[in-house]
Design a protein around this motif. Sequence first.
Motif, PDB file in Angstrom:
ATOM      1  N   THR A  37      10.442   0.225  -6.780  1.00 17.28           N
ATOM      2  CA  THR A  37      10.853  -1.177  -6.736  1.00 17.28           C
ATOM      3  C   THR A  37       9.745  -2.130  -7.160  1.00 17.28           C
ATOM      4  O   THR A  37       9.952  -3.348  -7.171  1.00 17.28           O
ATOM      5  N   SER A  38       8.567  -1.611  -7.492  1.00 16.37           N
ATOM      6  CA  SER A  38       7.434  -2.469  -7.849  1.00 16.37           C
ATOM      7  C   SER A  38       6.975  -2.165  -9.270  1.00 16.37           C
ATOM      8  O   SER A  38       7.104  -1.043  -9.759  1.00 16.37           O
ATOM      9  N   LYS A  39       6.430  -3.186  -9.930  1.00 14.41           N
ATOM     10  CA  LYS A  39       5.912  -3.018 -11.285  1.00 14.41           C
ATOM     11  C   LYS A  39       4.398  -2.827 -11.311  1.00 14.41           C
ATOM     12  O   LYS A  39       3.832  -2.594 -12.375  1.00 14.41           O
ATOM     13  N   LYS A  40       3.737  -2.947 -10.175  1.00 15.49           N
ATOM     14  CA  LYS A  40       2.295  -2.783 -10.135  1.00 15.49           C
ATOM     15  C   LYS A  40       1.896  -1.875  -8.976  1.00 15.49           C
ATOM     16  O   LYS A  40       2.648  -1.671  -8.035  1.00 15.49           O
ATOM     17  N   PHE A  41       0.687  -1.348  -9.075  1.00 18.33           N
ATOM     18  CA  PHE A  41       0.180  -0.462  -8.031  1.00 18.33           C
ATOM     19  C   PHE A  41      -0.269  -1.284  -6.822  1.00 18.33           C
ATOM     20  O   PHE A  41      -0.855  -2.358  -6.971  1.00 18.33           O
ATOM     21  N   LEU A  42       0.000  -0.758  -5.644  1.00 15.70           N
ATOM     22  CA  LEU A  42      -0.272  -1.459  -4.395  1.00 15.70           C
ATOM     23  C   LEU A  42      -1.310  -0.716  -3.576  1.00 15.70           C
ATOM     24  O   LEU A  42      -1.532   0.488  -3.753  1.00 15.70           O
ATOM     25  N   HIS A  43      -1.936  -1.457  -2.647  1.00 18.29           N
ATOM     26  CA  HIS A  43      -2.896  -0.862  -1.726  1.00 18.29           C
ATOM     27  C   HIS A  43      -2.183  -0.440  -0.444  1.00 18.29           C
ATOM     28  O   HIS A  43      -1.505  -1.267   0.186  1.00 18.29           O
ATOM     29  N   PRO A  44      -2.315   0.815  -0.033  1.00 17.67           N
ATOM     30  CA  PRO A  44      -1.732   1.195   1.259  1.00 17.67           C
ATOM     31  C   PRO A  44      -2.525   0.576   2.404  1.00 17.67           C
ATOM     32  O   PRO A  44      -3.759   0.546   2.379  1.00 17.67           O
ATOM     33  N   THR A  45      -1.828   0.067   3.380  1.00 16.26           N
ATOM     34  CA  THR A  45      -2.484  -0.524   4.551  1.00 16.26           C
ATOM     35  C   THR A  45      -2.373   0.372   5.765  1.00 16.26           C
ATOM     36  O   THR A  45      -2.926   0.064   6.818  1.00 16.26           O
ATOM     37  N   THR A  46      -1.659   1.491   5.626  1.00  9.95           N
ATOM     38  CA  THR A  46      -1.525   2.460   6.701  1.00  9.95           C
ATOM     39  C   THR A  46      -1.200   3.803   6.071  1.00  9.95           C
ATOM     40  O   THR A  46      -1.081   3.911   4.840  1.00  9.95           O
ATOM     41  N   THR A  47      -1.082   4.845   6.880  1.00  6.31           N
ATOM     42  CA  THR A  47      -0.700   6.140   6.337  1.00  6.31           C
ATOM     43  C   THR A  47       0.729   6.071   5.820  1.00  6.31           C
ATOM     44  O   THR A  47       1.547   5.287   6.303  1.00  6.31           O
ATOM     45  N   SER A  49       3.167   8.092   6.172  1.00  7.14           N
ATOM     46  CA  SER A  49       4.176   8.474   7.161  1.00  7.14           C
ATOM     47  C   SER A  49       4.553   7.310   8.064  1.00  7.14           C
ATOM     48  O   SER A  49       5.656   7.278   8.616  1.00  7.14           O
ATOM     49  N   SER A  50       3.634   6.329   8.214  1.00  3.43           N
ATOM     50  CA  SER A  50       3.913   5.163   9.053  1.00  3.43           C
ATOM     51  C   SER A  50       4.386   3.962   8.252  1.00  3.43           C
ATOM     52  O   SER A  50       4.722   2.926   8.830  1.00  3.43           O
ATOM     53  N   SER A  51       4.403   4.084   6.943  1.00  2.00           N
ATOM     54  CA  SER A  51       4.782   2.951   6.099  1.00  2.00           C
ATOM     55  C   SER A  51       6.292   2.735   6.114  1.00  2.00           C
ATOM     56  O   SER A  51       7.069   3.695   6.024  1.00  2.00           O
ATOM     57  N   PRO A  52       6.753   1.486   6.208  1.00  2.00           N
ATOM     58  CA  PRO A  52       8.198   1.216   6.174  1.00  2.00           C
ATOM     59  C   PRO A  52       8.775   1.233   4.766  1.00  2.00           C
ATOM     60  O   PRO A  52       9.997   1.159   4.597  1.00  2.00           O
ATOM     61  N   ASP A  53       7.932   1.300   3.737  1.00  2.00           N
ATOM     62  CA  ASP A  53       8.404   1.221   2.362  1.00  2.00           C
ATOM     63  C   ASP A  53       9.150   2.492   1.967  1.00  2.00           C
ATOM     64  O   ASP A  53       8.914   3.584   2.491  1.00  2.00           O
ATOM     65  N   ASP A  54      10.035   2.347   1.003  1.00  2.00           N
ATOM     66  CA  ASP A  54      10.720   3.487   0.403  1.00  2.00           C
ATOM     67  C   ASP A  54       9.800   4.062  -0.671  1.00  2.00           C
ATOM     68  O   ASP A  54       9.578   3.452  -1.721  1.00  2.00           O
ATOM     69  N   LEU A  55       9.242   5.240  -0.411  1.00  2.00           N
ATOM     70  CA  LEU A  55       8.249   5.831  -1.300  1.00  2.00           C
ATOM     71  C   LEU A  55       8.844   6.942  -2.149  1.00  2.00           C
ATOM     72  O   LEU A  55       8.109   7.799  -2.652  1.00  2.00           O
ATOM     73  N   THR A  56      10.156   6.957  -2.318  1.00  2.00           N
ATOM     74  CA  THR A  56      10.800   7.964  -3.155  1.00  2.00           C
ATOM     75  C   THR A  56      10.325   7.833  -4.599  1.00  2.00           C
ATOM     76  O   THR A  56      10.382   6.750  -5.192  1.00  2.00           O
ATOM     77  N   SER A  57       9.832   8.938  -5.147  1.00  2.00           N
ATOM     78  CA  SER A  57       9.340   8.990  -6.534  1.00  2.00           C
ATOM     79  C   SER A  57       8.226   7.988  -6.805  1.00  2.00           C
ATOM     80  O   SER A  57       8.064   7.517  -7.944  1.00  2.00           O
ATOM     81  N   ALA A  58       7.449   7.654  -5.782  1.00  2.00           N
ATOM     82  CA  ALA A  58       6.336   6.717  -5.971  1.00  2.00           C
ATOM     83  C   ALA A  58       5.235   7.355  -6.815  1.00  2.00           C
ATOM     84  O   ALA A  58       4.892   8.526  -6.627  1.00  2.00           O
TER      85      ALA A  58
END
Length: 439
Positions: A37-47, A49-58
């Motif tokens: 859902t994003s066009k740019k790379f993001l910084h993880p702020t947590t692990t 497994s604890s992230s609420p984001d949808d990381l499918t095919s990230a």
Amino acid sequence: MSNVVVLDNGGGFIKAGQGGERNPAVVIPNCLYRPLTSKKFLHPTTTFSSSPDDLTSAAIRRPIDRGYLINPDLQRDIWSHLFTSLLHVTPSSSSILLTEPLFSLPSIQRSTDELVFEDFGFSSLVVADSPSLVHLYETSCRPCGLVSEAQCSLVVDCGFSFTQAAPVFQNITLNYGVKRIDLGGKALTNYLKELVSYRAINVMDETLLMDDVKEKLCFVSLDVERDLQFARYIPKKHGKDNLFRCTYVLPDGVTHTKGYVKDPEAAKRHLALTDGASPSEAIETKNETDQLGVMDKTAERKRVDLTKNEFDLTNERFLVPEMIFQPADLGMNEAGLAECIVRAVNACHPYLHPVLYQSIILTGGSTLFPRFVERLEKDLRPLVPDDYQVNITTQEDPILGVWRGGSLLASSPDYELMRVTKAEYEELGSARCRRRFFR
């Protein structure tokens, strides 16, 4: 110094915090990621497994490969976010204790020093290797133990990028005895992706998802040939019962953004399997386990929507960790972990051999697989002389053990003697300053 940043810069995770504390303030993946859902790379702020984001095919970008820094610019970006947004430290008034893998090339060392002193402007630097920090932490935890009394141990680090056995004597890693296997958590995840993609569903782009599958479902087999028979054994009277079969449900992006194990109780059935059991006894073990609790959830499982995208795992659950113990069976030109330990011990003085075998310390996330210690002891015992004892110790938290050792070192008087100041770096250069770290 009173303000020391301890940074365990692993290939998988960064553990960072203030020296003298028991636990790091921040544990984040050492990477940038880009969700669909994003066009740019993001910084993880947590692990993840604890992230609420949808990381499918990230998509993922990592600055470290095989344990070594290959992209300083990307590492600078990650550290900048870490120091500014998460730790809130002022580098010019802080010292930093940084972990670095053994046998780093001088060019990589120079790049690291440039990041610390020129890009971020830290006032001083101490570089330490993970085996010596693990040894330091274990001696503090067990002041009356063999490791503390003999000041000698063999640290086996099964990390994200590689696995190594390193003898440590008087808190100094004996470099000539270090033996390394180029297999770690990343390789295990990649192998699991290949197995599932070939047998069930294409998951080659689902690195983060398969990391979760590996951590929740994989275990170490005590007898691979027997367990392979169990995985194929289907008695007629029990239909399709299989002791190892588990179902993992993939995220659908609507009702749930994380994958999950369909029946967590079924995933633990292998723990009730006794060593030397036959396939028929294994089925009886399964049925007894079912009667104790699994069958109570039959109705609940039936309510699960069977249209969800899911796949089954059987022998993949133990074949993936088997890479660490028998990589040659998979066509890899690598020694197994037990043989690696023996080679590391034999490289040291004979007087140290019995002490090293009695003080094996396991660290790293891959040692968290169920029955890892039992399998290692089973493989190691035939290779060790009969008059030597084998004692394997697992750290309280194998993932944070290195950082906790660094926190102890940062709060000790020895830290002031070890650190290299920014003025010394500017005057003498990276190569001269590195000699202070005994590398």
